[in-house]
Design an enzyme around this catalytic site. Sequence first.
Site, PDB file in Angstrom:
ATOM      1  N   THR A   1       0.835  -1.203   0.000  1.00 60.62           N
ATOM      2  CA  THR A   1       0.000   0.000   0.000  1.00 60.62           C
ATOM      3  C   THR A   1       0.871   1.255   0.000  1.00 60.62           C
ATOM      4  OG1 THR A   1      -1.548  -1.292   1.305  1.00 60.62           O
ATOM      5  CG2 THR A   1      -2.015   1.049   1.108  1.00 60.62           C
TER       6      THR A   1
ATOM      7  N   LYS B   1       7.617   9.405  21.012  1.00 60.48           N
ATOM      8  CA  LYS B   1       7.798  10.186  22.256  1.00 60.48           C
ATOM      9  C   LYS B   1       6.454  10.493  22.904  1.00 60.48           C
ATOM     10  CE  LYS B   1      11.687  12.578  20.075  1.00 60.48           C
ATOM     11  NZ  LYS B   1      12.017  13.850  19.431  1.00 60.48           N
TER      12      LYS B   1
ATOM     13  N   HIS C   1     -10.417  -1.361   4.289  1.00 61.74           N
ATOM     14  CA  HIS C   1      -9.229  -1.115   3.452  1.00 61.74           C
ATOM     15  C   HIS C   1      -9.786  -0.861   2.034  1.00 61.74           C
ATOM     16  CE1 HIS C   1      -5.265  -1.112   1.925  1.00 61.74           C
ATOM     17  NE2 HIS C   1      -4.791  -2.225   2.445  1.00 61.74           N
TER      18      HIS C   1
ATOM     19  N   ARG D   1      -2.647   5.056   7.268  1.00 66.42           N
ATOM     20  CA  ARG D   1      -2.854   3.694   7.796  1.00 66.42           C
ATOM     21  C   ARG D   1      -2.670   3.759   9.307  1.00 66.42           C
ATOM     22  NH1 ARG D   1      -0.594  -2.008   5.743  1.00 66.42           N
ATOM     23  NH2 ARG D   1      -2.247  -1.547   4.255  1.00 66.42           N
TER      24      ARG D   1
HETATM   25  N1   CP Z   1      -2.435  -5.620   1.073  1.00 67.33           N
HETATM   26  C1   CP Z   1      -1.803  -4.781   1.911  1.00 67.33           C
HETATM   27  O1   CP Z   1      -2.409  -3.892   2.515  1.00 67.33           O
HETATM   28  O2   CP Z   1      -0.451  -4.990   2.003  1.00 67.33           O
HETATM   29  P1   CP Z   1       0.539  -4.081   2.879  1.00 67.33           P
HETATM   30  O3   CP Z   1       0.185  -4.323   4.329  1.00 67.33           O
HETATM   31  O4   CP Z   1       1.934  -4.560   2.538  1.00 67.33           O
HETATM   32  O5   CP Z   1       0.316  -2.656   2.501  1.00 67.33           O
END
Ligand code: CP
Length: 303
Positions: free
Chosen positions: A55, A82, A132, A104
Amino acid sequence: MKDLLSVRPLSPENIEKILQTATSFLDVSKRDIKKVPTLRGKTIVLAFFENSTRTKLSFELAAKRLSADIISFSSSTSSTKKGESLLDTARNIDAMSPDLMVLRHSQSRAPHLLAQHFSWGVINAGDGINEHPTQALLDLLTLKQHLGVLKGRKIGIVGDIYHSRVARSNIILLQKMGAKVIIAGPGTLCPDLLLHLGVDIRHGIDEVLDDVDALMMLRVQRERLEPGIMPSVDEYSRLYGLSLQRANRLHRDAIILHPGPINRGVEMDSDVVASERSVIMDQVKNGIAIRMALLYLLLGSQS
Ligand code: CP
């Protein structure tokens, strides 16, 4: 729309527009010079508070191919270590005048919190066990490339459905496209309370294989599992893992997806990953195009 937090608000027209735009961006990645000036002067923040390979790299490449400026933020090397809160970190980033943040976070709905507080856009790159959305959109593009129209098609999702943001976004999006979703996994990870999502629940992978046009295998997310919630790795692999023998029971044209990272020998064997049915690298390739499309539609299509 300023943000992409969930696939829920997307209409069929929105989804078609994203897929069409992504398809046109697939060509940019095939050129000698893989860059267009569309987002010149825009600043995109990549804020990853959880590990990521696919991602993060594909958003970074997508932003660079559209000529945007990027600030990359990782919790392991920032002042989060921190004790700085997410909102305080975001207030400081806000003072740097970004145009959009790709976030994320291990907390479900963290992207929603920032989207409420700030005027810049937020794209959810995976929040806790919630959603997601960009993964589901790239999976959808991959499925349509191989299966065509998805209305009436049956898509199986196997594994830890309960903790999977990939599964949740896919279930919602696939149903919007008229597909039927069949889920399977151990009772603790694929509980009947998921029936409200409108899915068909089976408890063994062997009950799914004969029935589906595509099979999406999920990663066993050891970091989200409390002790005792899952069978041992050996037992999981025996009861729910996709071996070549099991893959050979799928319909002749059925395809196999996995969002990555893969635990080889647990949810899927290496010979299945390498088999002709596997479209895992198509998913990665499509990830760049989908993310270019979303950055363009949220930031560039108005100018
Ligand atoms: N599919 C996916 O979200 O992979 P990553 O965690 O590597 O971003």
